[in-house]
Design an enzyme around this catalytic site. Sequence first.
Site: not given
Length: 141
Positions: A62-65
Amino acid sequence: MKKILEGNIRIIDRVSGWREGVKEAGAILLEKSKIEERYIDAAINNIERLGNYIILTDGVAMPHARPEDGAIETSVSLLIVKEGVEFSDEDEKVKLIFMLASKDNTSHIDVIRKLSNLIDDEEMIEKISNASAEIEILNFL
């Protein structure tokens, strides 16, 4: 999760590496104006800086920023990579990449809860990983 993911799912055979996987997952949200392009860059930078903390369980990332990195609307995309992609030598190949974007520091909490319930179900993860169309995935949910 069905309503959250509807129209935000893409299935591909392979990517050249984890960076391309993150870009492809982000492109789904970018095309719908849910994020700015810099959000994808920030997610990649986070992984480069902090490591593979985005691996939630075997085969799922779950990539995120941060919201201020270009999130316009709270949303989630799902990229299914049939051949899987390595994020590190230590982890199993990732087949499901859920890109999370949150417009603020709290609106994603319900989405995270729903996503957590989904990934806790190993049988469901297997079904989604082997699906060949978005409608098939939505019917599972």
